[in-house]
Structures are given as C-alpha cells and as structure tokens.
Write an enzyme that holds these catalytic residues in place. Sequence first.
Site, PDB file in Angstrom:
ATOM      1  N   ALA A  11       0.806  -1.234   0.000  1.00 27.61           N
ATOM      2  CA  ALA A  11       0.000   0.000   0.000  1.00 27.61           C
ATOM      3  C   ALA A  11       0.832   1.274   0.000  1.00 27.61           C
ATOM      4  CB  ALA A  11      -0.942  -0.009   1.212  1.00 27.61           C
ATOM      5  N   TYR A 151       5.788 -14.542 -13.196  1.00 29.37           N
ATOM      6  CA  TYR A 151       4.674 -13.647 -12.834  1.00 29.37           C
ATOM      7  C   TYR A 151       3.331 -14.196 -13.339  1.00 29.37           C
ATOM      8  CZ  TYR A 151       2.291  -9.034 -12.496  1.00 29.37           C
ATOM      9  OH  TYR A 151       1.435  -7.988 -12.211  1.00 29.37           O
ATOM     10  N   LYS A 155       0.204 -15.182 -11.040  1.00 24.72           N
ATOM     11  CA  LYS A 155      -1.090 -14.496 -11.192  1.00 24.72           C
ATOM     12  C   LYS A 155      -2.203 -15.467 -11.571  1.00 24.72           C
ATOM     13  CE  LYS A 155       0.012 -10.272 -10.100  1.00 24.72           C
ATOM     14  NZ  LYS A 155      -0.306  -9.845  -8.713  1.00 24.72           N
TER      15      LYS A 155
END
Length: 250
Positions: A11, A151, A155
């Site tokens: 974040a 990746y 994902k």
Amino acid sequence: MADRVAIVTGAARGIGAAVAQRLAADGMAVALFDLDEQGVLDGADKIVAGGGRALGLKVDVADEDQVNAAVAQVAEQLGAPTVLVNNAGVLRDNLLFKMSSSDWDTVMNVHLRGAFLMSKAVQAYQTKEGFGRIVNLSSTSALGNRGQANYSAAKAGLQGFTKTLAIELGKFGVTVNAIAPGFIATEMTKATAERMKISFDDFIKGAAQAIPVARVGQPEDIAHTASFLVSEGAGFVSGQVVYVAGGPKD
Ligand SMILES: NC(=O)c1ccc[n+]([C@@H]2O[C@H](COP(=O)([O-])OP(=O)(O)OC[C@H]3O[C@@H](n4cnc5c(N)ncnc54)[C@H](O)[C@@H]3O)[C@@H](O)[C@H]2O)c1
C-alpha cells in the site's frame, strides 16, 4: 462499511495506495502494509488528516512471523480486520532460459506465499465475525505474457487460490474475488518501460492503442473495483475474476 477494518498490502504506492485511500473514503479503518515504511506511514497520515483511522506498518508479506504479528497488531489497534486486499507484488521479468531460480522464487513468494499467509491470518477474524471480503490482485498476464513465466504463473495461481477460498469461506459470510488489471500506470509499468529502454510516455501511448477504451488504466480504476467487491452489497459475488483492462481480455 463504517466500522469495518481493512488491510491493504503493498500500500506504499501505486494501486495499493489508491485502494487504501479509497477504502478509507468509503468509511473503513485501513491498515497499510508494505516493505516501504515511509510510504505506508505517509499514506496512513493522509487518511488520519482526512478524519479517518489508519495504521502504516512495515511488513514483508512473505514472512510468516511478520505477517502474524502485524495482523494481530491491527486487530489490537484498529479492531478485527475483516477486509483484505492482497496487492503486494514484484516483477522479475526474463525469458525462461535467462530466468534465475531466485527470480522465480521471489515472485512466487511475494504473490502466492504472501496472499496465503495474509489470508490465513485474516480469515481467523473474518470467520469469527461472520463477515469478510478478500480481493486478490491477479493480472491479464495470467493469460500468458512473454518474459513473465514466473509472474504469469503466480497471477494464474492467485485465480485458483481465489476460487478455492471462495468455496471454503463462503459459509462464514466471506467472499473472495480477484481483480485482473490490464496496463495500469504505476511505478511497476514505469520500470518495465525503463527496462525496454523506451520512455514511459511512449510506452503508455503504444499500450493505449491496443486498448478498446483507448487509454491505459489508473490506480483509481482498480480502487473503484475493489471498493465494489469489498462492499456489503457485493455479498453474492464470490470466486470471480474481474478483468479491469479497458476491454475484454479473457
Ligand atoms: N501496474 C500494472 O499494470 C498491473 C497490472 C496487473 C496487475 N498488477 C498488480 O497489482 C499490484 C500492484 O501493482 P503496482 O503497479 O501498484 O506495483 P508497484 O510496484 O507500484 O507497487 C507494489 C508495492 O508492493 C510492495 N511490495 C513488494 N514486495 C512486498 C513484500 N514482500 N511485502 C510487502 N510489500 C511488498 C512494494 O514495496 C510496492 O510498494 C501487484 O500485485 C501487481 O502485480 C499491476
């Protein structure tokens, strides 16, 4: 969603920062987790300055002890966390024959181990409260993308993880969904442009030409979708992968 407590990982910047600000604007108390301590402290300060409740913590989502301690701290300081956005992510792109096993492991650890550890820690509060929302950040790369064997596998793995948690946790009032963004303008895509030795502006222009809505995405586009998926009213939406890519991607 007032009184709900959310945790957003990764974040400090980009999509995670936008999601954290949006959930705070929706009325939630928000804990911001990231490796970048200053980034999450700044994000939390902004929420508090706007009249909200927030906490910024330096956490490596792949580290079990850090995750468990940080989630317990959130429960103590903000209240039981029932909303979780697994957003922390890294790229270690390379063609298969040049990809090191450590680049493979790093990507698996942050995305998959991280989402697993965070979800496991948070579900204890969600099942007790009889309410929960988990949103996992997948990607259009889950469908395959040159240079991203690690990746895209992570994902795509997150999509299976999402559907399985949706099945296991549904009876406790917990929904679990994934967002699969297309091109979003953040430091992550900026770093990709740098690696490809083209300017970020040119990279964005080129990407926009292939996107039906004729623009790239912004972090706020993903924050808006996350806001919907974690809302009270979205309680019958679970186990879904929402492609947010300016057009149909799957
Ligand atoms: N930008 C895009 O086009 C795009 C597209 C599809 C999916 N995504 C996904 O969305 C998420 C956010 O992407 P972004 O573009 O905002 O990336 P970003 O690189 O701008 O931000 C990622 C954040 O995650 C943090 N992070 C990395 N490893 C961590 C760890 N081990 N523990 C805690 N925090 C950690 C970083 O410090 C950083 O602040 C990622 O999961 C990414 O894979 C992004």
